[in-house]
Design a protein around this motif. Structure first.
Motif, mmCIF file in Angstrom:
data_model
loop_
_atom_site.group_PDB
_atom_site.id
_atom_site.type_symbol
_atom_site.label_atom_id
_atom_site.label_comp_id
_atom_site.label_asym_id
_atom_site.label_seq_id
_atom_site.Cartn_x
_atom_site.Cartn_y
_atom_site.Cartn_z
ATOM 1 N N GLN A 136 104.177 61.286 -27.327
ATOM 2 C CA GLN A 136 103.616 62.628 -27.165
ATOM 3 C C GLN A 136 102.478 62.597 -26.162
ATOM 4 N N VAL A 137 102.534 63.457 -25.176
ATOM 5 C CA VAL A 137 101.524 63.511 -24.123
ATOM 6 C C VAL A 137 100.392 64.439 -24.554
ATOM 7 N N VAL A 138 99.162 63.918 -24.517
ATOM 8 C CA VAL A 138 97.971 64.713 -24.815
ATOM 9 C C VAL A 138 97.132 64.751 -23.543
ATOM 10 N N LEU A 139 97.074 65.901 -22.900
ATOM 11 C CA LEU A 139 96.300 66.038 -21.671
ATOM 12 C C LEU A 139 94.829 66.230 -21.998
ATOM 13 N N CYS A 140 93.980 65.439 -21.379
ATOM 14 C CA CYS A 140 92.542 65.488 -21.632
ATOM 15 C C CYS A 140 91.821 65.767 -20.313
ATOM 16 N N PRO A 141 90.999 66.799 -20.249
ATOM 17 C CA PRO A 141 90.328 67.127 -18.993
ATOM 18 C C PRO A 141 89.318 66.095 -18.519
ATOM 19 N N PHE B 214 76.323 63.753 -22.955
ATOM 20 C CA PHE B 214 77.240 62.676 -22.596
ATOM 21 C C PHE B 214 78.649 62.873 -23.170
ATOM 22 N N SER B 215 78.816 63.877 -24.017
ATOM 23 C CA SER B 215 80.041 63.976 -24.807
ATOM 24 C C SER B 215 81.174 64.719 -24.124
ATOM 25 N N ASN B 216 80.942 65.200 -22.883
ATOM 26 C CA ASN B 216 81.982 65.979 -22.195
ATOM 27 C C ASN B 216 82.499 67.079 -23.116
ATOM 28 N N ALA B 217 81.562 67.900 -23.573
ATOM 29 C CA ALA B 217 81.856 68.856 -24.634
ATOM 30 C C ALA B 217 82.971 69.829 -24.258
ATOM 31 N N THR B 218 82.990 70.305 -23.013
ATOM 32 C CA THR B 218 84.033 71.265 -22.645
ATOM 33 C C THR B 218 85.412 70.620 -22.719
ATOM 34 N N SER B 219 85.505 69.350 -22.319
ATOM 35 C CA SER B 219 86.778 68.631 -22.422
ATOM 36 C C SER B 219 87.183 68.462 -23.880
ATOM 37 N N THR B 220 86.247 68.036 -24.702
ATOM 38 C CA THR B 220 86.536 67.816 -26.122
ATOM 39 C C THR B 220 86.976 69.097 -26.807
ATOM 40 N N LEU B 221 86.245 70.161 -26.578
ATOM 41 C CA LEU B 221 86.555 71.427 -27.242
ATOM 42 C C LEU B 221 87.878 72.011 -26.743
ATOM 43 N N ALA B 222 88.178 71.784 -25.465
ATOM 44 C CA ALA B 222 89.455 72.267 -24.933
ATOM 45 C C ALA B 222 90.629 71.553 -25.592
ATOM 46 N N VAL B 223 90.524 70.237 -25.749
ATOM 47 C CA VAL B 223 91.591 69.479 -26.394
ATOM 48 C C VAL B 223 91.704 69.874 -27.863
ATOM 49 N N ALA B 224 90.569 70.056 -28.517
ATOM 50 C CA ALA B 224 90.584 70.465 -29.926
ATOM 51 C C ALA B 224 91.347 71.774 -30.102
ATOM 52 N N ARG B 225 91.094 72.738 -29.210
ATOM 53 C CA ARG B 225 91.772 74.031 -29.310
ATOM 54 C C ARG B 225 93.252 73.914 -28.952
ATOM 55 N N GLU B 226 93.547 73.213 -27.857
ATOM 56 C CA GLU B 226 94.917 73.133 -27.376
ATOM 57 C C GLU B 226 95.816 72.392 -28.351
#
Length: 583
Positions: free
Chosen positions: A60-65, A478-490
């Motif tokens: 399964q492919v999980v795209l991470c920004p 340092f947490s790349n919050a926008t990337s993390t939150l985008a993956v969480a939602r997607e």
């Protein structure tokens, strides 16, 4: 895990190296590809599209920004399941963005396969996959592997298309072998696009390329440690990551109760003993090490800080560790009289049996007396913890202990806590105690931004449990919050982020004061550690569709937490931005 091959895998139809690489990943049980892709991955993207068209199974492919999210997410999944996954990043640039996460996973001994493309090397040869854009010229460094070489067990470049299955077999067996850890594989684009003549192929089945796992020990050194423990008057066990095995915390507790022995954790990476055990003595082993007569270091990289700890010079110390020699630390100077490398679960079982075989009525009486003392100490420690959480604090300066205790009351026993509180690490550990194996993780390395992506990976592995991670405001950056939150939602992986905002890098200020307690920085109150004021971290969460809470008044703590938990249970991530006492 078994996967079905399609009829065209009969070794008569030429396939590209991309095909054989994907098939090898499946054959070795890789379930997920956490991806941050680039031009170097075109052959893999094309091959995956072909497989989907044919109805074939794929990881399964999980795209991470951001690569930091991808690596830590793979790490969180591996921590929760024991099964290392694969990550795809873009040439040297993606590798550079991955380095901090690789450092953390390396120190946590987590298996992960980081695969990075390599910029095409061919320019004039008309080779399939050769250079066809500007970045292919500027993304070829002299030594791409050097970016992460300090943080991997193994690195390699795919040298020939038909070797794809062989290389994956080797990478997987190395990363899963004890002590486990990250490996790094570079994939030139021309190699991925090249066909593999059937006559060049050779099978490399997972069953024939298994990882090597640590075992138990010869009875003699186990017996020696048991004899010392049975004869001891003030024994101490120090650990950090024995709890990577879900059955180990119960064994640690059983050994401690059998002997009447304190158990301390230092820089906890996992839950190693139940927090309600009377033998658990907290997270500061230094004072106990100064008087212990017999000690056991169990799966711990740094048992205490020697500069501030004067270990009893007459004490006898043993070490049982998955990585006893600390092979990846240039210097490690903690003295031991006995050293055993092996699997902590097996070693503890052996040691418990050895102690039981030596037990006499006199020993049992001494152990019982120590247990009564430990019960009193544990109760007194809990009273101090409870007292620290009583005062709510003031507006704009909420007491972090009060806040963390309230969060603890809102969680279930199976919910997982990831502690990256840095300045408030001990407060989080004390006020949000865990008792179930696998429900607590701490920062293993020195790279901030560990907990957010890791929380996603843990949630992916444990969808029925809540996952909450604690960070400071400095760590949040340092947490790349926008990337993390985008993956969480997607991906439908709601996590709960708690930001303990003290206005800056308190650890920097405290380090300066430790070295120069009355220096110029102290005199001028200038520590270069104050971060921008007025930031709205809850707004970042809301922009990504998550629930955001801005908490300034301690009177609002309970209601704010309740709203976050409700959002989490409804399938939305939540972020609680709490203004605590400033540094």
């Amino acid at each position: 895990m078994e996967f079905q091959r399609s009829p065209d895998d009969d070794n008569t139809t030429p396939h590209t190296a991309s095909h054989h690489l994907l098939q090898a990943l499946l054959d070795h049980g890789v379930e997920y590809l956490f991806c941050n892709l680039g031009t170097d991955h075109a052959p893999l993207i094309e091959e995956m599209a072909r497989w989907r068209e044919q109805g074939r199974a794929l990881p399964q492919v999980v795209l991470c920004p951001h690569e930091n999210t991808a690596l830590h997410m793979a790490g969180g999944y591996a921590i929760a399941t024991g099964r290392g996954q694969a990550v795809l990043v873009h040439v040297d640039a993606g590798t550079a963005n991955s380095a901090m996460a690789m450092h953390n996973l390396f120190r946590a001994r987590v298996p992960v396969l980081l695969m990075a493309g390599r910029a095409p090397a061919t320019t004039f040869n008309q080779v399939e996959g050769g250079r066809d854009t500007y970045v292919h010229f500027v993304q070829e460094p002299f030594d791409q592997g050097s970016v992460v070489r300090p943080y991997v067990k193994w690195e390699y470049t795919l040298p020939w298309p038909s070797m794809a299955a062989e290389v994956i077999a080797r990478a997987h067996s190395v990363m899963q072998s004890d002590p486990p850890g990250p490996v790094y594989l570079m994939l030139p684009r021309e190699m991925l696009a090249a066909p593999c003549p059937p006559q060049e192929l050779h099978p490399f089945p997972a069953a024939s390329h298994r990882p090597v796992k640590a075992g138990g020990a010869h009875p003699a050194p186990i017996q020696q440690i048991a004899e010392k423990l049975v004869a001891s008057e003030d024994p101490l066990l120090v650990t950090a990551y024995a709890g990577r095995h879900p059955r180990t915390p119960a064994l640690v507790d059983a050994l401690a109760r059998l002997i009447g022995m304190r158990v301390c954790e230092f820089n906890s990476v996992h839950l190693n003993i139940r927090r309600d055990s009377p033998c658990f003595a907290g997270y500061l082993p230094g004072p106990f090490a100064e008087k212990a007569d017999v000690g056991l270091m169990l799966d711990v990289d740094v048992p205490w800080v020697p500069k501030t700890t004067r270990v009893n010079p007459n004490a006898w110390w043993a070490q049982m560790d998955l990585d006893a020699i600390k092979r990846d630390m240039p210097m490690w100077g903690f003295a031991t009289h006995a050293r055993i490398e092996g699997d902590s679960e097996l070693l503890l079982a052996q040691l418990i049996d050895a102690v039981k075989s030596l037990a006499t009525p006199a020993f049992e009486a001494r152990a019982a007396e120590r247990m009564r003392k430990l019960e009193r100490e544990h109760a007194e420690r809990q009273r101090r913890i409870d007292a620290a959480a009583q005062a709510p604090g003031e507006r704009g300066a909420i007491n972090p202990a009060y806040l963390c205790a309230a969060i603890h009351r809102a969680l279930d026993s199976r919910d997982t806590v990831i502690n990256e509180g840095i300045r408030n690490t001990l407060t989080v550990f004390d006020q949000v105690p865990r008792n179930e194996p696998g429900t607590l993780l701490g920062l293993p390395g020195g790279g901030l931004g560990f907990s957010a992506g890791t929380a996603l990976g843990v949630k992916l592995a444990r969808p029925d449990a809540r996952v909450v991670h604690f960070v400071g405001d400095g760590t949040f950056y340092f947490s790349n919050a926008t990337s993390t939150l985008a993956v969480a939602r997607e991906c439908g992986l709601p996590i709960f982020t708690v930001v303990l905002d003290n206005g800056g890098w308190s650890a920097v200020k405290e380090a300066t004061l430790r070295m120069y307690p009355k220096g110029r920085a102290f005199a001028t109150d200038e520590y270069a550690s104050v971060l921008p004021t007025g930031m709205d971290f809850a707004g970042v969460a809301e922009a990504a569709g998550a629930h955001g809470e801005r908490l300034v008044d301690p009177a609002d703590v309970e209601a704010a937490i309740a709203r976050c938990i409700r959002a989490l249970d409804e399938g939305r991530s939540a972020l609680l931005h709490a203004r605590i006492a400033p540094l």
